[in-house]
Design a protein around this motif. Structure first.
Motif, PDB file in Angstrom:
ATOM      1  N   THR A  53       0.809  -1.224   0.000  1.00 39.55           N
ATOM      2  CA  THR A  53       0.000   0.000   0.000  1.00 39.55           C
ATOM      3  C   THR A  53       0.841   1.272   0.000  1.00 39.55           C
ATOM      4  O   THR A  53       0.288   2.365   0.060  1.00 39.55           O
ATOM      5  CB  THR A  53      -0.943   0.026   1.224  1.00 39.55           C
ATOM      6  OG1 THR A  53      -0.169   0.062   2.434  1.00 39.55           O
ATOM      7  CG2 THR A  53      -1.844  -1.195   1.242  1.00 39.55           C
ATOM      8  N   SER A  54       2.167   1.144  -0.063  1.00 41.93           N
ATOM      9  CA  SER A  54       3.033   2.319  -0.024  1.00 41.93           C
ATOM     10  C   SER A  54       2.804   3.204  -1.245  1.00 41.93           C
ATOM     11  O   SER A  54       2.728   2.721  -2.384  1.00 41.93           O
ATOM     12  CB  SER A  54       4.496   1.877   0.029  1.00 41.93           C
ATOM     13  OG  SER A  54       5.347   2.998   0.111  1.00 41.93           O
ATOM     14  N   ASN A  55       2.675   4.509  -1.008  1.00 41.76           N
ATOM     15  CA  ASN A  55       2.469   5.519  -2.060  1.00 41.76           C
ATOM     16  C   ASN A  55       1.204   5.270  -2.880  1.00 41.76           C
ATOM     17  O   ASN A  55       1.103   5.728  -4.021  1.00 41.76           O
ATOM     18  CB  ASN A  55       3.680   5.565  -3.010  1.00 41.76           C
ATOM     19  CG  ASN A  55       4.961   5.962  -2.284  1.00 41.76           C
ATOM     20  OD1 ASN A  55       4.941   6.846  -1.424  1.00 41.76           O
ATOM     21  ND2 ASN A  55       6.050   5.304  -2.626  1.00 41.76           N
ATOM     22  N   ASP A  56       0.255   4.568  -2.295  1.00 38.20           N
ATOM     23  CA  ASP A  56      -0.992   4.276  -3.005  1.00 38.20           C
ATOM     24  C   ASP A  56      -1.925   5.480  -2.938  1.00 38.20           C
ATOM     25  O   ASP A  56      -2.162   6.046  -1.868  1.00 38.20           O
ATOM     26  CB  ASP A  56      -1.672   3.065  -2.360  1.00 38.20           C
ATOM     27  CG  ASP A  56      -2.958   2.696  -3.060  1.00 38.20           C
ATOM     28  OD1 ASP A  56      -3.046   2.917  -4.280  1.00 38.20           O
ATOM     29  OD2 ASP A  56      -3.874   2.201  -2.387  1.00 38.20           O
ATOM     30  N   THR A  57      -2.451   5.857  -4.077  1.00 40.94           N
ATOM     31  CA  THR A  57      -3.391   6.978  -4.139  1.00 40.94           C
ATOM     32  C   THR A  57      -4.735   6.550  -4.713  1.00 40.94           C
ATOM     33  O   THR A  57      -5.602   7.381  -4.963  1.00 40.94           O
ATOM     34  CB  THR A  57      -2.820   8.113  -5.013  1.00 40.94           C
ATOM     35  OG1 THR A  57      -2.561   7.607  -6.329  1.00 40.94           O
ATOM     36  CG2 THR A  57      -1.547   8.669  -4.417  1.00 40.94           C
TER      37      THR A  57
ATOM     38  N   LEU B  91      -3.208   4.466   5.496  1.00 43.54           N
ATOM     39  CA  LEU B  91      -3.423   5.912   5.584  1.00 43.54           C
ATOM     40  C   LEU B  91      -2.116   6.658   5.803  1.00 43.54           C
ATOM     41  O   LEU B  91      -1.971   7.809   5.375  1.00 43.54           O
ATOM     42  CB  LEU B  91      -4.393   6.224   6.730  1.00 43.54           C
ATOM     43  CG  LEU B  91      -5.756   5.526   6.681  1.00 43.54           C
ATOM     44  CD1 LEU B  91      -6.605   5.949   7.863  1.00 43.54           C
ATOM     45  CD2 LEU B  91      -6.458   5.811   5.366  1.00 43.54           C
TER      46      LEU B  91
ATOM     47  N   GLY C 148       0.118   5.874   2.312  1.00 44.77           N
ATOM     48  CA  GLY C 148      -0.540   6.256   1.069  1.00 44.77           C
ATOM     49  C   GLY C 148      -1.188   7.623   1.201  1.00 44.77           C
ATOM     50  O   GLY C 148      -0.963   8.354   2.168  1.00 44.77           O
ATOM     51  N   ASP C 149      -1.989   7.964   0.223  1.00 48.77           N
ATOM     52  CA  ASP C 149      -2.678   9.258   0.212  1.00 48.77           C
ATOM     53  C   ASP C 149      -4.168   8.992   0.062  1.00 48.77           C
ATOM     54  O   ASP C 149      -4.673   8.788  -1.048  1.00 48.77           O
ATOM     55  CB  ASP C 149      -2.151  10.127  -0.940  1.00 48.77           C
ATOM     56  CG  ASP C 149      -2.738  11.528  -0.920  1.00 48.77           C
ATOM     57  OD1 ASP C 149      -3.361  11.888   0.107  1.00 48.77           O
ATOM     58  OD2 ASP C 149      -2.600  12.256  -1.919  1.00 48.77           O
ATOM     59  N   HIS C 150      -4.876   8.983   1.188  1.00 48.44           N
ATOM     60  CA  HIS C 150      -6.300   8.652   1.187  1.00 48.44           C
ATOM     61  C   HIS C 150      -7.054   9.601   2.114  1.00 48.44           C
ATOM     62  O   HIS C 150      -6.489  10.133   3.078  1.00 48.44           O
ATOM     63  CB  HIS C 150      -6.530   7.213   1.656  1.00 48.44           C
ATOM     64  CG  HIS C 150      -5.800   6.189   0.855  1.00 48.44           C
ATOM     65  ND1 HIS C 150      -6.211   5.775  -0.390  1.00 48.44           N
ATOM     66  CD2 HIS C 150      -4.662   5.498   1.122  1.00 48.44           C
ATOM     67  CE1 HIS C 150      -5.382   4.864  -0.859  1.00 48.44           C
ATOM     68  NE2 HIS C 150      -4.420   4.670   0.046  1.00 48.44           N
ATOM     69  N   SER C 151      -8.328   9.752   1.831  1.00 53.92           N
ATOM     70  CA  SER C 151      -9.237  10.511   2.699  1.00 53.92           C
ATOM     71  C   SER C 151     -10.393   9.584   3.051  1.00 53.92           C
ATOM     72  O   SER C 151     -11.418   9.546   2.354  1.00 53.92           O
ATOM     73  CB  SER C 151      -9.753  11.770   2.000  1.00 53.92           C
ATOM     74  OG  SER C 151      -8.682  12.630   1.673  1.00 53.92           O
TER      75      SER C 151
END
Length: 218
Positions: free
Chosen positions: A33-37, A108, A111-114
């Motif tokens: 999940t690293s750097n997952d957008t 979270l 990665g980049d998640h909201s």
């Protein structure tokens, strides 16, 4: 039962056999999940797969903590095979709860998640489904069901491969397939809850089989 679960968890902590599955889980979730957008459903699939492996390993470690003489004493002290098997299963699930929180948090952080509430609920359901399934595999491949650790490991690997690669096979392959698709988390919460119930039934069946084998061999 609470005292038995606490005893099993304390023995697991003192043996440090939890370290390997913990490191495996953390490494897999971080790498996958690293750097997952993208959508969080894909991250939940990665966390679920990691949980499946970790739960199997933890359950096998818990079931294999005692040699036959110690297990006989523990069985007598706890009131029979059913209570001992139930305590081992509950301890394995309890050990998976911190991993579930970690599996929700790590994507979270790396990665980049909201996330919305539905995202977190779906992630918890997915990981608990895989935790129950992994615990079922662990019960069926550890002592006393399979007496030799090498044979148990090979059987566990075979079962995990079938569960993850068997096309459309519930609960794991079907879950991972749905999570890997382009769906909103809110659309999958209900169907994943059904898979969680199925995984719980699978674990209950595995526990009954494990208890029956233990009674027959003792």
């Amino acid at each position: 039962m609470t005292a038995l679960v606490r005893y099993r968890l304390t023995t697991l902590l003192l043996s440090q056999r939890y370290l390997a599955p913990l490191l495996l889980f953390t490494a897999l979730v971080t790498v996958l999940t690293s750097n997952d957008t993208g959508p969080l459903t894909a991250a939940h699939a990665a966390s679920g797969l990691a949980m499946l492996l970790a739960a199997t390993w933890l359950t096998m470690a818990l079931a294999g903590l005692d040699d036959p003489p110690h297990r006989a004493v523990l069985t007598a002290a706890t009131g029979g095979h059913r209570r001992l098997t139930t305590g081992t299963v509950l301890a394995a699930l309890a050990a998976c709860l911190p991993l579930t929180a970690l599996g929700l948090l790590l994507p979270l952080l790396v990665g980049d998640h909201s996330p919305a509430a539905a995202d977190l609920l779906l992630g918890a359901e997915a990981q608990l489904t895989c935790a129950c399934t992994g615990a079922a595999v662990g019960v069926l491949t550890a002592r006393p069901v399979v007496r030799r650790q090498g044979h148990g490991l090979l059987l566990a690997l075979a079962l995990l491969l079938v569960l993850t690669l068997g096309k459309g096979l519930p609960p794991v392959n079907l879950l991972l397939t749905r999570l890997s698709g382009h769906h909103r988390s809110a659309d999958l919460v209900g169907s994943t809850a059904l898979l969680l119930a199925l995984a719980g039934a699978l674990l209950g069946t595995a526990a009954v089989v494990g208890q029956a084998v233990a009674v027959r061999r003792d």
